[in-house]
Motif scaffolding. Structure first.
Motif, PDB file in Angstrom:
ATOM      1  N   THR A  48      33.521  35.411  33.553  1.00 32.77           N
ATOM      2  CA  THR A  48      34.382  36.538  33.901  1.00 32.77           C
ATOM      3  C   THR A  48      33.982  37.770  33.101  1.00 32.77           C
ATOM      4  N   ASP A  58      44.624  41.556  44.549  1.00 35.90           N
ATOM      5  CA  ASP A  58      43.669  41.980  43.529  1.00 35.90           C
ATOM      6  C   ASP A  58      42.322  41.380  43.906  1.00 35.90           C
ATOM      7  N   THR A  95      39.224  39.269  41.159  1.00 36.98           N
ATOM      8  CA  THR A  95      40.220  39.168  40.091  1.00 36.98           C
ATOM      9  C   THR A  95      39.662  38.726  38.745  1.00 36.98           C
ATOM     10  N   GLY A 155      41.832  37.313  36.035  1.00 37.61           N
ATOM     11  CA  GLY A 155      43.192  37.497  36.530  1.00 37.61           C
ATOM     12  C   GLY A 155      43.948  38.604  35.838  1.00 37.61           C
ATOM     13  N   ALA A 208      45.953  41.149  38.189  1.00 34.84           N
ATOM     14  CA  ALA A 208      46.969  40.425  38.953  1.00 34.84           C
ATOM     15  C   ALA A 208      48.100  39.942  38.051  1.00 34.84           C
ATOM     16  N   LEU A 209      47.768  39.403  36.902  1.00 37.38           N
ATOM     17  CA  LEU A 209      48.778  38.881  35.989  1.00 37.38           C
ATOM     18  C   LEU A 209      49.625  39.997  35.387  1.00 37.38           C
ATOM     19  N   GLY A 242      45.274  36.948  43.790  1.00 42.69           N
ATOM     20  CA  GLY A 242      43.982  37.334  43.233  1.00 42.69           C
ATOM     21  C   GLY A 242      42.871  36.595  43.954  1.00 42.69           C
ATOM     22  N   LEU A 295      37.904  31.768  39.010  1.00 45.14           N
ATOM     23  CA  LEU A 295      39.236  31.372  39.472  1.00 45.14           C
ATOM     24  C   LEU A 295      39.854  30.323  38.554  1.00 45.14           C
ATOM     25  N   ALA A 338      41.208  32.224  35.634  1.00 38.90           N
ATOM     26  CA  ALA A 338      42.425  32.944  36.020  1.00 38.90           C
ATOM     27  C   ALA A 338      43.620  32.000  36.117  1.00 38.90           C
ATOM     28  N   GLU A 339      43.404  30.821  36.690  1.00 39.97           N
ATOM     29  CA  GLU A 339      44.501  29.856  36.817  1.00 39.97           C
ATOM     30  C   GLU A 339      44.938  29.346  35.443  1.00 39.97           C
ATOM     31  N   ARG A 375      47.150  31.986  34.141  1.00 36.47           N
ATOM     32  CA  ARG A 375      48.445  31.984  34.821  1.00 36.47           C
ATOM     33  C   ARG A 375      49.355  30.895  34.245  1.00 36.47           C
ATOM     34  N   PHE A 395      45.876  32.363  42.889  1.00 38.48           N
ATOM     35  CA  PHE A 395      44.458  32.715  42.892  1.00 38.48           C
ATOM     36  C   PHE A 395      43.737  31.874  43.941  1.00 38.48           C
TER      37      PHE A 395
END
Length: 288
Positions: free
Chosen positions: A100, A128, A131, A134, A137-138, A151, A159, A162-163, A166, A176
């Motif tokens: 990322t 988003d 993303t 994230g 989005a977050l 996202g 992803l 990002a998860e 989250r 996501f």
């Protein structure tokens, strides 16, 4: 040979400052003291205040070896965020990996503007695009709990990061999913936000970004190809009077405004960051 906290910091700062001098034409490390403190605090599982409170504490041989390894990696140009696996953004700390981009303070300008347009008490659908960790989005979901935030990213690794973020932050109104922009999406959206790839493959700034995922940085057509594609898709998927918000390179404001206006967006303006550089361009889908 053992070292105290103060001795370890003095050594590491001098190591990073030497790099700064050796690369005077392309200053790689401009915060050697801060970087050293962050890396030592992470090594010891303490905070930076602890380092200042206990400068005489002695590092164990294992701790010293780990710290020296981190300093050498930093000296080779690896970003601090990847070395410690986290980065502060908005009001929280996010997990980051080389899959990322590292969230940057400039992106908070996009978040601030988006929040000013999102109703606080309505179900408002936000996408988003690209993303990454994230971050955007977050941030939006945390501030607007009635909104539904999605996202999208093409990278499964991104992803997953990002998860993880989250779940760590316990934010339930964001999800996501895998997707290349909105190519496979159907339905109408209230707002699209994106920090897409916008760097030209020949841009000299890429030299300082060798550790970050190239696919999240580089776009064709002088860095504008993905912005064009997203803008075209936004015309199809945004509701009338829906918002399209881009972060982009500081020299791309005029080009992004032109793209959005050519695709019939209205009230297109570019916002400057705290350094006065054009950083975020916004527009509204014109009602038919």
């Amino acid at each position: 040979m053992s070292k105290t906290v103060q001795e370890a910091l003095s050594w590491s700062i001098s190591e990073l400052e030497v790099l700064e001098l050796e690369n005077s034409n392309s200053k790689i490390i401009d915060t050697p003291k801060l970087d050293a403190e962050i890396l030592l605090a992470d090594t010891l599982d303490k905070n930076r205040t602890w380092l200042k409170t206990w400068p005489e504490k002695t590092l164990s041989p294992t701790e010293l070896d780990i710290f020296k390894g981190l300093i050498m990696r930093r000296k080779a140009g690896e970003p601090v965020a990847y070395l410690v696996g986290k980065q502060d953004f908005w009001t929280f700390t996010l997990k980051v990996t080389p899959a990322t981009l590292i969230p940057r303070p400039e992106t908070e300008h996009l978040v601030e503007f988006a929040l000013s347009k999102i109703p606080a008490d309505e179900v408002y659908q936000i996408f988003d695009l690209g993303t990454g960790s994230g971050a955007i989005a977050l941030a939006l979901a945390s501030e607007r709990p009635q909104a539904k935030v999605t996202g999208l990213d093409i990278s499964e690794q991104a992803l997953s990061v990002a998860e993880d973020n989250r779940q760590q932050l316990k934010i339930s109104n964001v999800s996501f999913q895998r997707g290349h922009w909105l190519r496979d999406w159907s339905g109408k959206i209230d707002m699209i936000v994106s920090n897409p790839p916008y760097i030209d493959a020949n841009d000299e700034h890429l030299k300082g970004l060798t550790f970050e995922p190239i696919g999240a940085l580089v776009a064709g057509d002088n860095g504008l190809a993905d912005i064009v594609e997203i803008t075209e898709q936004a015309q199809q998927h945004l509701k009338p009077s829906g918002w399209l918000i881009f972060e982009h390179g500081f020299e791309q404001g005029r080009a992004v405004r032109d793209i959005m206006q050519q695709h019939r967006f209205k009230d297109v303006v570019t916002l400057a960051d705290y350094a006065g550089l054009e950083r975020v361009t916004v527009g509204i889908k014109a009602p038919k």
